[in-house]
Design a protein around this motif. Structure first.
Motif, PDB file in Angstrom:
ATOM      1  N   ASP B 119      -3.667   7.151   1.308  1.00 54.91           N
ATOM      2  CA  ASP B 119      -4.015   5.748   1.055  1.00 54.91           C
ATOM      3  C   ASP B 119      -4.254   5.062   2.077  1.00 54.91           C
ATOM      4  O   ASP B 119      -4.950   4.257   2.718  1.00 54.91           O
ATOM      5  N   ALA B 120      -3.051   5.275   2.959  1.00 51.93           N
ATOM      6  CA  ALA B 120      -2.671   4.347   4.174  1.00 51.93           C
ATOM      7  C   ALA B 120      -3.681   4.801   5.079  1.00 51.93           C
ATOM      8  O   ALA B 120      -4.393   3.813   5.899  1.00 51.93           O
ATOM      9  N   ASN B 121      -3.949   5.941   5.441  1.00 51.36           N
ATOM     10  CA  ASN B 121      -4.942   6.400   6.449  1.00 51.36           C
ATOM     11  C   ASN B 121      -6.266   5.897   6.071  1.00 51.36           C
ATOM     12  O   ASN B 121      -7.295   5.553   6.824  1.00 51.36           O
ATOM     13  N   LYS B 122      -6.618   5.909   4.626  1.00 55.00           N
ATOM     14  CA  LYS B 122      -7.874   5.355   4.164  1.00 55.00           C
ATOM     15  C   LYS B 122      -8.095   3.632   4.577  1.00 55.00           C
ATOM     16  O   LYS B 122      -9.194   3.492   5.053  1.00 55.00           O
ATOM     17  N   LYS B 123      -7.068   3.296   4.318  1.00 57.41           N
ATOM     18  CA  LYS B 123      -7.011   1.813   4.733  1.00 57.41           C
ATOM     19  C   LYS B 123      -7.272   1.730   6.124  1.00 57.41           C
ATOM     20  O   LYS B 123      -8.246   0.743   6.979  1.00 57.41           O
ATOM     21  N   LYS B 124      -6.663   2.473   7.210  1.00 59.81           N
ATOM     22  CA  LYS B 124      -6.694   2.435   8.507  1.00 59.81           C
ATOM     23  C   LYS B 124      -8.134   2.641   8.837  1.00 59.81           C
ATOM     24  O   LYS B 124      -8.939   2.000   9.604  1.00 59.81           O
TER      25      LYS B 124
END
Lengths: 572, 141
Positions: B119-124
């Protein structure tokens, strides 16, 4: 919570006795001293008064009797001077004279007699047949012939009756003659016999030989008592009166008052029982003693009452102080245990995390083909699952510990306590039904709003309700929830009729990690967390439990904060 | 589970924890590396940038919050997931305020961690896309 009973108690009975003794001593001593001094003074002055009164009484009668004797003597002397021996030797004349005397002075004179120097009664007038009687050998005659006038002692004489006589001597043609008058003994006796005071006061006359001259009202033993001493006493003044108090032959204390009569020949004695003479004083004394005894009793019972109350109060204060010490110790312990718990939670969490991680790694590896065929694969998986479960349990424990140690979090807000409790009851209703427990509520309406953390308070009551439901899980029962305002606190009661808490456990239930539940069923932190939360709110949590009867928790939540806030609002 | 292209850096002072976690994540095809302290993490990031940092809150030396702050100062696009053995909400909230993506409590469930990291990567990626788009708009003008 019951520790106070075990701690050693002060020696209250000794304290109590000392108190009583001091109060009694301080109150009664002055009372007795004052009463004693007053009574002593009163006793003395009353004695003096009684003595003076009796002395005056006796003196008056002495003068009275002396006057009587002198008067009678005077009458006879006038008779002797006025008429000659010749005239008086005539019995009819003498009878006339007697009649005159009796007319003038009453029947005091019994008879008259004229006696010549040889002792022959030449003439007689009176009721007895004594004419020509010869008195030459009679004791009184010898005295009478030698003295100008004589008043004799009482004697029986020829007539065989007690009487006394008055004689006057005169000369006729160089020969002495005597005129003699008998005084009525009864009349004379009455003079003395009429002296009566109280119940035991009476008077009598005795001569120097101790022979009674009047008939005393009560028995008198002339040879005993102080009579002879009175006789021996030489008085300076002829009107002096002697007073002594002493015991008589019967052991009764008497007052004796004496005065000389007839120029010292006779003694007028008045005597009375001391108890009778001082009866007024005795009565006063009895009243005084009654008052002292009643006062003493009143003081003693007051002292007892006050001391009991004081001892009770001191004991209660001591107990309260002990309890306070205990509570302080407990809060201190909880604080340090809280810190310790936080430390432990942090330190344990990491190794547990590693263990769980390692177990997960093994699980991962087991999925590889090499192991799929292993005959113990199921066992491995079971063991790993167990490790994961236990790891999760560790996690739960550390989380609870951390929440226990947590300093502050939840916001302070206005809480409708009753609404919140109703909500909690509703939440627990399902579980209660399964355990066959009925929940009764008894909430005081219009409770003031509380300024506390709602979620914390929820946690506390949910915990207490759950504990109660756990306790009654097998047996079923009744759960009573109540709320009411008590002083500056709202008191919430959570009462169950479960099996109760054993006394030994009761003092430990708020200790962290203390639990009676089965291993794995409870962490032993619930109540310590409740305790911590309530204490933080400035409230109190208290438990009362009887084995086989039930357990009640009382949670006191202070209202004071709200008031303070209102004051602040009012002042700004 | 296919190989995710994004790189993850794990930062924790517990070497044993790190090693196992790295092994497990690698087994799940994650591109993951690990360092033992905040200082090391910053040093590594300086010449070997990553997409997501998983950062333990409690560490000797620079603690999680300090490290997070420094990472965000250098490259705000790097997403950070806080890892805590500490149930304290304050630290987590503080981390979130500074710009952490999310937080997890130890012991962690590895799947949760991987989902969070994804999720964090997606946000990034979204952020990057936005920036690229805006840069593109600017350059077109």
């Amino acid at each position: 919570m019951d520790k106070s009973k075990e701690t050693k108690t002060t020696d209250y009975p000794a304290f109590f006795r000392k108190r009583i003794f001091i109060i009694i001593a301080v109150s009664i001593t002055p009372m007795i001293l004052v009463s004693g001094i007053i009574l002593y003074q009163f006793n003395r002055s009353y004695h003096e008064k009684v003595h003076a009164h009796l002395a005056e009484l006796v003196l008056k009668h002495k003068q009275n009797i002396d006057g009587f004797l002198v008067e009678k003597l005077g009458n006879i002397r006038v008779l002797a001077k006025t008429f000659s021996f010749e005239e008086l030797s005539d019995e009819s004349f003498l009878r006339d004279r007697l009649e005159m005397l009796q007319r003038g002075y009453g029947p005091v004179f019994v008879d008259l007699g004229v006696i010549n120097s040889q002792g022959l009664q030449v003439a007689y007038a009176g009721p007895f047949k004594l004419g020509k009687a010869l008195y030459s050998t009679a004791g009184w005659f010898e005295t009478a012939i030698k003295n100008e006038y004589v008043i004799s002692d009482v004697f029986l004489g020829l007539r065989g009756l007690p009487h006394f006589i008055v004689t006057v001597r005169d000369n006729w043609k160089g020969e002495s003659w005597i005129i003699r008058a008998t005084i009525d003994f009864v009349a004379f006796n009455n003079l003395v016999g009429n002296i009566r005071v109280g119940e035991t006061g009476f008077a009598f006359i005795m001569n120097r030989e101790g022979e009674l001259q009047t008939k005393p009202l009560f028995d008198v033993m002339p040879d005993k008592g102080p009579y002879l001493e009175f006789m021996k006493t030489k008085l300076k003044e002829k009107d002096d009166v002697q007073i002594v108090e002493r015991k008589d032959a019967f052991g009764n204390k008497n007052i004796y008052v004496a005065a000389f009569l007839k120029g010292g020949d006779w003694l007028l004695v008045y005597q009375q029982r001391a108890s009778d003479a001082f009866s007024d004083f005795r009565r006063a004394l009895r009243v005084a003693f009654a008052i002292i005894i009643l006062g003493g009793l009143a003081i003693t019972s007051m002292a007892y009452l006050l001391s009991t109350r004081m001892a009770y109060r001191v004991a209660r204060m001591d107990k309260e102080r002990q309890m306070m010490d205990e509570q302080i110790v407990e809060t201190g312990k909880l604080a340090s245990v809280g810190e310790l718990a936080a430390g432990i939670a942090h330190e344990i969490n990491n190794p547990v995390a590693i263990m769980v991680e390692e177990a997960g790694w093994i699980e991962d590896l087991l999925e590889e083909e090499d192991f799929k065929e292993g005959k113990n694969l199921d066992e491995f998986e079971r063991a790993l699952k167990q490790i994961r479960t236990q790891g999760k349990r560790c996690k739960d424990i550390t989380y609870k510990l951390l929440s226990f140690a947590r300093k502050t979090d939840s916001r302070i807000q206005e809480v409708h306590l009753n609404d919140m409790l109703e909500e909690l009851v509703a939440i627990s209703a399902q579980r209660a039904r399964y355990s066959n427990v009925t929940i009764n509520t008894n909430f005081q309406s219009n409770l003031p709003l509380l300024e506390v953390s709602q979620s914390e308070l929820q946690q506390v009551f949910l915990n207490l309700i759950n504990n109660a439901l756990d306790a009654m899980e097998k047996t079923g029962g009744k759960l009573e929830m109540s709320s009411k305002v008590e002083g500056d606190y709202v008191v919430v009661g959570v009462a169950d009729n479960g099996p109760g808490i054993a006394k030994a456990n009761l003092s430990r239930i708020f200790d962290p990690f203390f639990t009676t539940k089965q291993v794995g069923k409870g962490t032993g932190l619930g109540l310590s967390i409740c305790y911590g939360i309530i204490k933080k709110m400035g409230g109190e949590i208290e438990v009362r439990s009887t084995v086989d009867v039930g357990t009640t928790f009382y949670v006191r939540i202070p209202l004071a904060k709200e008031k303070e806030k209102e004051e602040v609002v009012a002042t700004t | 589970m296919g190989v995710d292209g994004f790189r993850i850096l794990l930062v924790d002072d517990e070497v044993e924890f790190l090693e196992t976690l790295v092994k497990r994540m690698k087994k799940r095809g994650m591109n993951v590396s690990a360092v033992k302290s905040g200082e090391e993490a910053l040093e590594r990031l300086a010449h070997d940038p990553v997409d997501v940092v998983v950062l333990d809150v409690r560490m000797p030396g620079m603690d999680g919050i300090q490290t997070l702050r420094e990472i965000k100062r250098r490259d705000p696009l790097i997403e950070v997931i806080m890892l805590t053995g500490h149930a304290s909400l304050e630290v987590a909230v503080e981390g979130m305020e500074i710009g952490a993506f999310d937080y997890l409590m130890k012991p962690i469930n590895i799947d949760d961690l991987i989902y969070k990291a994804q999720d964090a990567n997606k946000k990034k990626e979204i952020q990057k896309e936005k920036i690229r788009h805006m840069e593109g708009v600017e350059s077109e003008e």
